[in-house]
Design a protein around this motif. Structure first.
Motif, PDB file in Angstrom:
ATOM      1  N   LYS A  29       0.804  -1.213   0.000  1.00 16.90           N
ATOM      2  CA  LYS A  29       0.000   0.000   0.000  1.00 16.90           C
ATOM      3  C   LYS A  29       0.841   1.269   0.000  1.00 16.90           C
ATOM      4  O   LYS A  29       0.489   2.241  -0.654  1.00 16.90           O
ATOM      5  CB  LYS A  29      -0.930   0.022   1.218  1.00 16.90           C
ATOM      6  CG  LYS A  29      -2.051  -1.004   1.169  1.00 16.90           C
ATOM      7  CD  LYS A  29      -2.987  -0.821   2.354  1.00 16.90           C
ATOM      8  CE  LYS A  29      -4.154  -1.795   2.271  1.00 16.90           C
ATOM      9  NZ  LYS A  29      -5.096  -1.603   3.410  1.00 16.90           N
ATOM     10  N   GLU A  88      -1.225   3.006  -2.491  1.00 13.22           N
ATOM     11  CA  GLU A  88      -1.950   4.198  -2.083  1.00 13.22           C
ATOM     12  C   GLU A  88      -1.052   5.417  -1.892  1.00 13.22           C
ATOM     13  O   GLU A  88      -1.462   6.525  -2.191  1.00 13.22           O
ATOM     14  CB  GLU A  88      -2.700   3.932  -0.768  1.00 13.22           C
ATOM     15  CG  GLU A  88      -3.760   2.856  -0.882  1.00 13.22           C
ATOM     16  CD  GLU A  88      -4.403   2.541   0.454  1.00 13.22           C
ATOM     17  OE1 GLU A  88      -3.991   3.174   1.461  1.00 13.22           O
ATOM     18  OE2 GLU A  88      -5.286   1.678   0.499  1.00 13.22           O
ATOM     19  N   LYS A 126      -5.759   3.895  -6.953  1.00 10.17           N
ATOM     20  CA  LYS A 126      -5.983   4.151  -5.527  1.00 10.17           C
ATOM     21  C   LYS A 126      -4.965   5.129  -4.932  1.00 10.17           C
ATOM     22  O   LYS A 126      -5.030   5.425  -3.743  1.00 10.17           O
ATOM     23  CB  LYS A 126      -5.940   2.848  -4.735  1.00 10.17           C
ATOM     24  CG  LYS A 126      -7.070   1.888  -5.057  1.00 10.17           C
ATOM     25  CD  LYS A 126      -7.004   0.664  -4.162  1.00 10.17           C
ATOM     26  CE  LYS A 126      -8.161  -0.280  -4.445  1.00 10.17           C
ATOM     27  NZ  LYS A 126      -8.120  -1.484  -3.571  1.00 10.17           N
TER      28      LYS A 126
END
Length: 734
Positions: free
Chosen positions: A463, A504, A528
């Motif tokens: 992420k 992210e 994202k």
């Protein structure tokens, strides 16, 4: 009597005769009395008549009476005393229906309270309370469970109500939680004194109330014998007098946050440890006066501690740390950031061949005396660590990283920022072994190259990644990350996506070799993405991109403002749209366009697809949310960028980059094939850190802060019963 069925009449007549037969003598009716009156008794008929009636005999051969025979019905005795029970006659068969109530009025109070507790809006609760007295009795405690002190007008109204001499309800007994953090700037002793009448407060939050002193706090604490959590972080005028009051009164205390309370003495903390033995969460951040004696007292007297934060407790040494780990079998989080006196001895002194399965989070930021030996010991005793922070532990080498790799699937978050001795070989081994890493920070690891990032790109649940000041990183790394997150090219034989984009946040400040085409590809393949830091990257120091960038802090110098470049939130989306639609970037879009295999033939080149990741559908659950194991919010990332920028200025950018037109497209020899040989391994991971010198773990911990923050909790009746008794041990993480 024509409306009564003959069969029913027969049965009733038979029962009356049986009742009459049990009576030996029956008085004769008085002269003039009507025989038809049902309340009078008649003499029994002759024996011959009874013998002819099959209803008074057990014989099956007796003839049945005619269906229309009704003579016995009105002449029968009253059988209300019959052994068969009360069978009323027609005049006594009067039906009285109960009062018809609405369905809501018939609900028990427990159900009403359960319904009302799900209403989050105070105005709606007030409307329910004004409906009727019964509803008011069930709603009032929910409405006053946690009064909203978000303005001085509301605070004044609450204090006025609590001061009534003869209130309709016992409001002082309803309040369980008090939070004055929203009024912190103006709170003083006078603001707290009217609240001292509340006798059942369980959670008290007075964060950053710098005007509050012991005069206002002590009476409220002494009135709250059921206090479970106390947060007075930032209350710089609070002294040991309040802490002594807590020790003497609040024996059920489970959470204590005294961050920044520099006037609290070690002796008062020792007294709390000896009196409040059920403490589970303890925050002593920035209490530089705290020494070994206070921490040892908690280690020896509070066996239920789950989380303890000693950030910036510079006087704490090895002995209390060893005691905390060895004696606190339930310990889940241990944060020792900036504890400069802690060295290898704190962990090497632990008993051999003993493991602490519950330890999940360990923060050793800036414990500069730690070496590889301590890390090896830590991994041996805590094999289920999920979050390991070793930022600024400058003595760490590849040996420590090889030891960390033994954590395998348990490791989700790892911070190795400023561990400058780490090389590509260590990172590649870490990724191959720990394939569930979600968040990783390798900022200022200056020996790392594209090989490390290409291997990191294979993590299927990555992420956040921090690569600040990794000067050897080039466009190959960005293309590898982009290809790994491009779901359009990641399809299995059945046509469905093998993995979805997960990236992210990416921190690339001072990676000066990056160019616009690779960032365009990264933006297109990572839908994202919500945070992208490119501070000091010359290719993005352009006037036409300033409108999408965050504003630099006011205290920055002109040079710092010149190189500042951080995109966050909507700024990332707007930057992506601008780069994909503006004609000035057409050349860059063509260079960074993804190449995929055609459905009908190999007319379009495509990077080699990685092998399917090792996705274990049954990941171990241990009761910790991924978002709880690290601080990686936009705010922290932004602050990290600022600190990095302040401490790492770069030369002013070349003037050519500020022209309206685009710079010549860079050469990307084989860049589209970068990362083609990478093999994903399938992993989840924890929260990464931010760019540069600062890291997510450098500041005070926010994990477990739910105990002190009440804004997110839903209104409702007291939750004390759900917390269990004070002497009841909290279930451990599996």
């Amino acid at each position: 009597m024509t409306g009564i069925p003959a069969a029913a009449l027969d049965v009733i007549a038979s029962r009356t005769r049986n009742s009459a037969s049990s009576s030996t003598t029956t008085p004769a009716p008085a002269a003039g009395e009507h025989l038809s009156q049902p309340h009078l008794s008649l003499p029994f008929r002759t024996e011959s008549r009874e013998s002819r009636d099959s209803r008074s005999s057990s014989s099956t051969n007796s003839p049945a009476p005619a269906d229309n025979e009704e003579s016995d019905f009105f002449l029968a005795n009253n059988d209300s005393q019959s052994s068969l029970g009360g069978v009323p006659n027609l005049q006594e068969m009067r039906i009285t229906d109960p009062e018809c109530l609405p369905t809501v009025a018939a609900l028990p109070s427990e159900i009403l309270i359960s319904v009302f507790s799900r209403i989050s809006e105070p105005k709606e609760l007030l409307n329910c309370m004004l409906t009727c007295k019964r509803w008011a009795r069930n709603v009032v405690e929910i409405l006053w469970h946690r009064p909203s002190c978000t303005s001085w007008e509301k605070h004044s109204s609450i204090c006025k109500t609590l001061g009534l001499e003869q209130p309709y309800f016992a409001y002082t007994d309803f309040i369980r939680r008090l939070n004055l953090a929203a009024l912190a700037d103006s709170v003083n002793d006078g603001s707290i004194t009217p609240l001292a009448v509340c006798t059942r407060v369980e959670r008290l939050t007075l964060t950053n109330c710098r005007g509050l002193t012991d005069v206002g706090l002590v009476p409220l604490v002494r009135a709250s014998q059921n206090l479970h959590a106390l947060d007075i972080s930032g209350d710089v005028n609070i002294t040991e007098a309040s802490i002594v009051a807590v020790a003497e009164t609040c024996h059920k205390l489970q959470g204590l946050n005294v961050t920044g309370c520099g006037q609290i003495s070690n002796e008062s903390l020792v007294q709390v440890a000896e009196s409040c033995r059920f403490i589970k969460r303890l925050k002593l951040n920035d209490c530089t006066q705290v020494n070994d004696a206070a921490v040892l007292a908690f280690a020896n007297n509070c066996p239920a501690i789950l989380e303890i934060d000693l950030h910036q407790c510079t006087n704490v040494g090895n002995e209390p740390i060893s005691a905390l780990v060895s004696k606190q079998h339930a310990l889940r989080e241990l944060r020792l950031a900036n504890c400069e006196n802690v060295d290898d001895g704190a962990f090497l002194a632990l008993p051999p061949y003993r493991t602490y399965e519950n330890l999940r989070i360990l923060d050793l930021t800036s414990c500069t005396q730690l070496t590889d030996r301590a890390v090896e010991k830590i991994v041996d005793i805590a094999p289920r660590l999920r979050n390991l922070v070793l930022a600024k532990c400058s003595n760490i080498t590849d040996v420590a990283v090889h030891a960390i790799a033994k954590l395998q699937k348990n490791l989700h978050y790892v911070h190795l920022g400023h561990c400058r001795n780490i090389t590509d070989d260590a990172v590649k081994r870490l990724v191959r072994s720990c394939n569930r890493i979600r968040y990783i920070d390798l900022g200022c690891c200056t020996n790392l190259t594209d090989e490390s990032v290409m291997q990191l790109a294979t993590l299927p649940k990555l992420k956040r990644i921090g690569l600040v000041k990794c000067a050897h990183i080039t466009d190959k790394s960005m293309i590898a990350l982009a290809n790994a997150n491009d779901h359009r090219a990641q399809r299995g034989h059945s046509g469905y996506d093998m993995r979805s984009p997960s990236l992210e946040r990416v921190h690339l400040s001072y990676c000066t070799n990056l160019t616009i085409p690779s960032i365009i590809k990264l933006l297109n393949c990572c839908p994202k993405l919500t945070h992208l830091s490119l501070t000091g990257v010359h290719a993005f120091l352009r006037d036409d991109l300033d409108e999408f960038c965050r504003e630099a802090p006011d205290d920055f110098t002109d040079h710092q403002r010149t190189v500042f470049c951080v995109f966050s939130g909507q700024g990332v989306s707007k930057l992506r749209h601008h780069l994909m639609t503006d004609e000035k970037f057409r050349e860059y879009r063509e260079i960074g366009a993804p190449t995929r295999r055609s459905h009908r033939g190999a007319t379009v080149t495509q990077v080699n697809q990685p092998n399917p990741p090792d996705m274990d559908p049954f990941e171990e659950a241990d009761g910790l949310d991924d978002e709880d194991i690290g601080e990686g919010s936009d705010g922290n990332d932004f602050n990290a960028d600022l600190t990095n920028l302040a401490h790492n200025p770069v030369p002013p950018p070349p003037p050519a980059h500020h022209n309206a037109g685009p710079a010549p497209p860079p050469q990307t020899n084989g860049a589209s094939q970068a990362g083609a040989a990478t093999n994903p391994t399938g992993v989840p991971g924890p929260e990464p850190t931010s760019d540069g010198d600062t890291n997510a773990a450098a500041g005070p911990s926010t994990a477990g802060s739910g105990l002190f923050e009440q804004s997110a909790s839903a209104p409702g009746p007291s939750t004390a019963s759900m917390q269990g008794h004070a002497n009841e041990e909290e279930p451990l993480i599996p």
